[in-house]
Design an enzyme around this catalytic site. Structure first.
Site, PDB file in Angstrom:
ATOM      1  N   ASP A 108       0.962  -0.955   0.094  1.00 42.08           N
ATOM      2  CA  ASP A 108       0.475   0.076  -0.565  1.00 42.08           C
ATOM      3  C   ASP A 108       0.917   1.202  -0.079  1.00 42.08           C
ATOM      4  O   ASP A 108       2.353   1.145   0.330  1.00 42.08           O
ATOM      5  CB  ASP A 108      -1.006   0.138   1.770  1.00 42.08           C
ATOM      6  CG  ASP A 108      -1.378   0.646   1.337  1.00 42.08           C
ATOM      7  OD1 ASP A 108      -2.543   1.897   0.987  1.00 42.08           O
ATOM      8  OD2 ASP A 108      -1.968   1.355   2.426  1.00 42.08           O
ATOM      9  N   ASP A 130      -0.268   4.773   0.967  1.00 43.22           N
ATOM     10  CA  ASP A 130      -0.543   5.325   2.053  1.00 43.22           C
ATOM     11  C   ASP A 130      -0.564   5.128   3.463  1.00 43.22           C
ATOM     12  O   ASP A 130      -1.126   4.856   3.343  1.00 43.22           O
ATOM     13  CB  ASP A 130      -2.386   6.107   1.675  1.00 43.22           C
ATOM     14  CG  ASP A 130      -2.203   6.942   0.516  1.00 43.22           C
ATOM     15  OD1 ASP A 130      -1.233   6.955  -0.281  1.00 43.22           O
ATOM     16  OD2 ASP A 130      -3.587   8.178   0.566  1.00 43.22           O
TER      17      ASP A 130
END
Length: 406
Positions: free
Chosen positions: A187, A189
């Site tokens: 991922d 963020d």
């Protein structure tokens, strides 16, 4: 000589311990060579400058075992070492079925937590065959080689112990496939970077607080991601497209992110990112970090302004898992040999689909569902879960510096 042939053969366990120095191993085996013994097993450990060297050898013929003992003790004394020699038969006790590697990350690693881990391993029938330190900073990382218990039983037992003991614990099956995990997908963020990209955009639009509230609810799994995405992006309508460059400059990589990616690439891994954020940022990260794959949502821009809409297929919870599978297929890597890293509820499908799913400083719902969790703020600690030592990381860094200078 086969295992069945050596089971009843008289053997000697020769143990030498004391201050480490060059030439000890050669000296011991030179001494043993005079008795024409065969080496059955060797193990050597050095801790804080003190060496423990064990050699399991066949007993010498012609009744020379006593003479060997005297000679070895004399050599050890001349080297200011201590020696212990134990008679027995055959090789080491066979290890139990089921081989697992238990990696423990402590910050710090206490005696109490180590005792708790060992007790939990014993509770499910496991035996600790070997313990090896992978790193001493920025965390203490220790690997336990365990036999006699299934990987799933160990993982279940130690997952419940992790929080109580104040350490992060990963359990994987031992074997060649561990080093063969050749694709890592993470991922973006709050994982690869410290920020939530949409909040960086929102700060320029003057609606940061509103967006942050919706983001937090979505990451906790309280809102449908796609609905929350559209709601948040709508607040950005009218922003000048020049804000994209400003946001790119504001993005802060997570500590250890560059080291993680650089080391993985040197080891032959392929590395990708999937994000519920925006290609306007992930494409830049892909170029800067040398990533192999990157996929995210795309902010629509018309007449030099953000329209408040996204274009194309939405990268949501299911989309991230789908992209992991696609990247694995393109990389020619079985899904069982992939690693996924994430922090939010929309990463769960991806974490569960991967061979090893790592919850990185994640929300409680994610920590509970992932294969393992890392709760220290250094992304490169994931390397230790793959069996990479700190020394190997630093040696590779030194090699790169030498190459540049050369």
């Amino acid at each position: 000589m086969s295992a069945s042939q050596t089971s009843d053969v008289p053997t000697l366990l020769v143990k030498i311990f004391g201050r480490d120095r060059p030439g000890l191993t050669a000296g011991l085996f030179d001494t043993l060579a005079a008795y024409s013994v065969d080496v059955v097993d060797i193990e050597q450990v050095v801790t804080r400058g003190r060496i423990t060297l064990c050699a399991l050898v066949t007993e010498p013929s012609h009744g020379l075992a006593g003479d060997l003992r005297v000679t070895v003790h004399g050599w050890a004394q001349s080297m200011k070492m201590q020696a212990e020699i134990i008679s027995g038969h055959g090789d080491n006790r066979p290890r139990g079925v089921g081989r697992s590697l238990v990696t423990v990350l402590g910050h710090p690693l206490t005696a109490e937590s180590t005792a708790g881990i060992a007790a939990r391993i014993t509770a499910v029938g496991g035996n600790i065959d070997r313990i090896f330190r992978l790193a001493k900073y920025p965390v203490t990382a220790v690997e336990f080689a365990v036999s006699g218990a299934s990987t799933e039983a160990l993982r279940t037992e130690l997952a419940t112990a992790s929080a109580a003991l104040g350490v992060d614990i990963a359990v994987v099956s031992a074997g060649l496939h561990r080093r063969a995990q050749r694709l890592v997908v993470m991922d973006v963020d709050s994982t690869l970077i410290q920020d939530e990209v949409i909040e960086l955009f929102a700060a320029h639009a003057g609606c940061e607080e509103q967006v942050a509230e919706v983001t937090a609810a979505a990451m906790r799994g309280e809102l449908d991601f796609e609905q929350s995405l559209h709601a948040r992006v709508a607040l950005l309508a009218g922003l000048d497209a020049s804000v994209v460059e400003k946001v790119r400059s504001e993005v802060r990589l997570t500590p250890g992110a560059r080291t993680l990616i650089r080391t993985l690439k040197r080891l032959g891994y392929q590395v990708g990112v999937v994000s519920g954020g925006f290609t306007q940022v992930t494409d830049d990260l892909k170029e800067r970090l040398g990533l192999d794959f990157a996929q995210a949502n795309t902010l629509e821009i018309a007449d030099g302004k953000l329209t408040g809409r996204v274009t194309g297929e939405i990268v949501d919870r299911a989309g991230k898992a789908r992209l992991l599978r696609r990247f694995a297929a393109e990389a020619g890597v079985p899904l069982s040999q992939t690693v996924a890293i994430g922090d939010g509820a929309n990463d769960l499908d991806m974490l569960n689909a991967a061979g090893l799913g790592v919850a990185f400083n994640a929300k409680p719902v994610v920590r509970e569902a992932a294969h393992t969790a890392v709760n220290v703020p250094f992304l490169d600690t994931v390397l230790y879960l793959l069996g990479v030592t700190r020394d190997e990381v630093e040696a590779a860094d030194t090699h790169d510096e030498d190459s540049v200078q050369g």
